[in-house]
Design a protein around this motif. Structure first.
Motif, PDB file in Angstrom:
ATOM      1  N   SER A   2     -35.564 -32.696 -28.706  1.00  0.00           N
ATOM      2  CA  SER A   2     -34.862 -31.942 -28.400  1.00  0.00           C
ATOM      3  C   SER A   2     -33.605 -32.828 -27.535  1.00  0.00           C
ATOM      4  CB  SER A   2     -35.159 -31.689 -26.513  1.00  0.00           C
ATOM      5  OG  SER A   2     -34.666 -30.840 -25.750  1.00  0.00           O
ATOM      6  N   GLU A   3     -32.395 -32.774 -27.673  1.00  0.00           N
ATOM      7  CA  GLU A   3     -31.836 -33.564 -27.100  1.00  0.00           C
ATOM      8  C   GLU A   3     -30.997 -33.122 -25.774  1.00  0.00           C
ATOM      9  OE1 GLU A   3     -29.544 -34.952 -31.642  1.00  0.00           O
ATOM     10  OE2 GLU A   3     -28.093 -33.419 -30.787  1.00  0.00           O
ATOM     11  N   THR A   5     -27.401 -34.016 -23.829  1.00  0.00           N
ATOM     12  CA  THR A   5     -25.304 -33.348 -24.823  1.00  0.00           C
ATOM     13  C   THR A   5     -24.839 -34.079 -23.604  1.00  0.00           C
ATOM     14  OG1 THR A   5     -26.633 -32.456 -26.397  1.00  0.00           O
ATOM     15  CG2 THR A   5     -24.109 -32.827 -26.121  1.00  0.00           C
ATOM     16  N   ALA A   6     -24.007 -35.057 -23.861  1.00  0.00           N
ATOM     17  CA  ALA A   6     -22.892 -34.529 -22.158  1.00  0.00           C
ATOM     18  C   ALA A   6     -21.370 -34.931 -23.113  1.00  0.00           C
ATOM     19  CB  ALA A   6     -23.238 -36.673 -20.980  1.00  0.00           C
ATOM     20  N   ARG A   7     -20.774 -34.683 -22.199  1.00  0.00           N
ATOM     21  CA  ARG A   7     -19.527 -34.709 -22.770  1.00  0.00           C
ATOM     22  C   ARG A   7     -19.258 -34.672 -21.340  1.00  0.00           C
ATOM     23  NH1 ARG A   7     -20.575 -30.708 -26.510  1.00  0.00           N
ATOM     24  NH2 ARG A   7     -18.942 -29.153 -25.712  1.00  0.00           N
ATOM     25  N   LYS A  20     -18.514 -39.273 -24.751  1.00  0.00           N
ATOM     26  CA  LYS A  20     -19.565 -38.529 -25.476  1.00  0.00           C
ATOM     27  C   LYS A  20     -21.089 -39.010 -26.415  1.00  0.00           C
ATOM     28  CE  LYS A  20     -16.923 -35.504 -27.709  1.00  0.00           C
ATOM     29  NZ  LYS A  20     -15.535 -35.015 -28.599  1.00  0.00           N
ATOM     30  N   SER A  22     -24.711 -37.836 -27.861  1.00  0.00           N
ATOM     31  CA  SER A  22     -26.293 -37.210 -27.603  1.00  0.00           C
ATOM     32  C   SER A  22     -27.047 -38.165 -27.688  1.00  0.00           C
ATOM     33  CB  SER A  22     -26.036 -35.902 -29.098  1.00  0.00           C
ATOM     34  OG  SER A  22     -24.952 -35.081 -29.012  1.00  0.00           O
ATOM     35  N   ASP A  66     -21.130 -26.689 -18.111  1.00  0.00           N
ATOM     36  CA  ASP A  66     -19.877 -26.004 -19.300  1.00  0.00           C
ATOM     37  C   ASP A  66     -18.572 -25.580 -19.009  1.00  0.00           C
ATOM     38  OD1 ASP A  66     -18.611 -25.385 -21.518  1.00  0.00           O
ATOM     39  OD2 ASP A  66     -19.735 -24.109 -22.108  1.00  0.00           O
TER      40      ASP A  66
END
Length: 365
Positions: A2-3, A5-7, A20, A22, A66
């Motif tokens: 599992s990761e 993920t951020a932006r 950005k 992961s 999101d």
């Protein structure tokens, strides 16, 4: 695996954060950089305390933010534990009540961590009936960590939790943080500007510089990149290696450490056989021999290595970094003249003479 993920892209009057990333949803990810580079702002974005207009954040299949799809969970709805620089305990309540504050906030069906577990792992049993004003700084911080854990978080955020502690308390808390990672399997995002915390705690490293990601990856890889001196002080450039204690030579006062590429001899360490020990080999402490040394040497650690990469050669600079493979990454800093004399090139076999091995638990001295 599992990761996370951020932006995030957040603009302030005098600062711009653009990240950005992961990250593995396990282990301890340390966010490192100088003051003002955006470390705490990034943590606030992860917590939902700062809102990026086009932000995205997901832990595995769980999307917490999101913005293009109008999804944003505030901190109160995110399964996140947050440990601040200061403990922020309720002074009028006992340690037990402070701990249970986090636990009571979570529906019974979502409680995955018990009070007994936290008390045992953080060593809080003798403190439960005390008030925060009767605790040391290190004890208060352990209670703050316990309170965050009792919210049964899926992600634990820690914002420079050791910054106000003395050396002894820092050692104490770092030991507990390492236990948290092993016992609870909760991914930890840990903000720090102290290199000794980075080399002891991190499994993954994010280097921030002026609001942007300068480097990201497993700790050992980032520290052994040939361009790492752009973001890491020269005094700390070099490979970080996880080892296990193999044997003790009491006659000569040495300890043998095994790692993926072989073994290292270091001054005697008071660790049991089989225990883990993280070491750093500074690039300035590695010299290279292009052919097998036919002479006797006082250097105990001589390893066969393969040249992987030769760093950029900058005009006016006498040194160049060489990335080596010894079963794991190793970095050597040599003179440009030595590079020419040895005729080094990628793929070449050499012998790396390691003049010193630093024990990361000594970096607090």
């Amino acid at each position: 695996m599992s990761e996370l993920t951020a932006r995030f892209d957040v603009t302030f009057p005098s600062f711009h954060l653009q990240v950005k990333a992961s990250l593995p949803a396990e282990g301890i990810t340390v966010v490192f950089g100088p003051s003002g580079c955006g470390k705490t702002t990034l943590l606030r974005c992860l917590a939902g305390l700062e809102r990026s207009p086009d932000g995205f954040l997901a832990l595995g299949e769980h999307v917490w933010q999101d913005e293009p799809n109008n999804i944003f969970l505030p901190l109160s709805q995110r399964p996140v534990g947050y440990v601040f620089q200061e403990p922020r305990l309720f002074p009028h309540q006992s340690v037990r009540s402070n701990l249970l504050y986090g636990w009571k906030r979570i529906p019974e069906s979502e409680r995955r961590i018990s009070l007994d577990q936290v008390v045992e792992i953080l060593g809080l049993d003798s403190l439960l009936e005390r008030r925060p004003t009767h605790l040391s700084g290190g004890e208060q911080q352990r209670v703050a960590i316990g309170r965050a854990l009792l919210t049964s978080p899926r992600l634990l955020l820690m914002d420079e939790p050791l910054s106000s502690l003395d050396i002894q308390r820092k050692r104490e808390i770092m030991t507990f943080i390492q236990r948290l990672d092993k016992e609870f399997k909760i991914p930890i995002i840990y903000v720090s500007h102290a290199l000794h915390e980075v080399v002891q705690l991190a499994t993954t490293l994010i280097l921030l510089k002026e609001g942007s990601v300068a480097a990201i990856g497993p700790l050992a890889e980032v520290f052994s990149q040939v361009g790492s001196r752009r973001v890491i002080p020269d005094s700390h450039i070099g490979a970080i290696i996880d080892t296990r204690v193999a044997e003790h030579d009491l006659e000569f006062g040495l300890t043998t450490l095994h790692f993926s590429g072989g073994q290292l001899s270091v001054p005697h360490q008071n660790y049991s056989i089989g225990e883990s020990l993280r070491v750093q080999i500074l690039a300035r402490d590695v010299s290279l021999v292009a052919s097998p040394p036919v002479f006797q040497t006082s250097v105990l650690n001589v390893l066969v290595a393969t040249v992987m990469e030769i760093g950029p050669i900058e005009s006016g600079q006498p040194f160049v970094d060489i990335k080596l493979d010894i079963g794991c990454p190793l970095l050597a800093t040599i003179t440009r003249k030595s590079l020419t004399t040895l005729k080094l090139h990628p793929g070449q076999k050499v012998h790396a003479q390691i003049k010193a091995v630093a024990l990361t638990h000594d970096f607090l001295e």
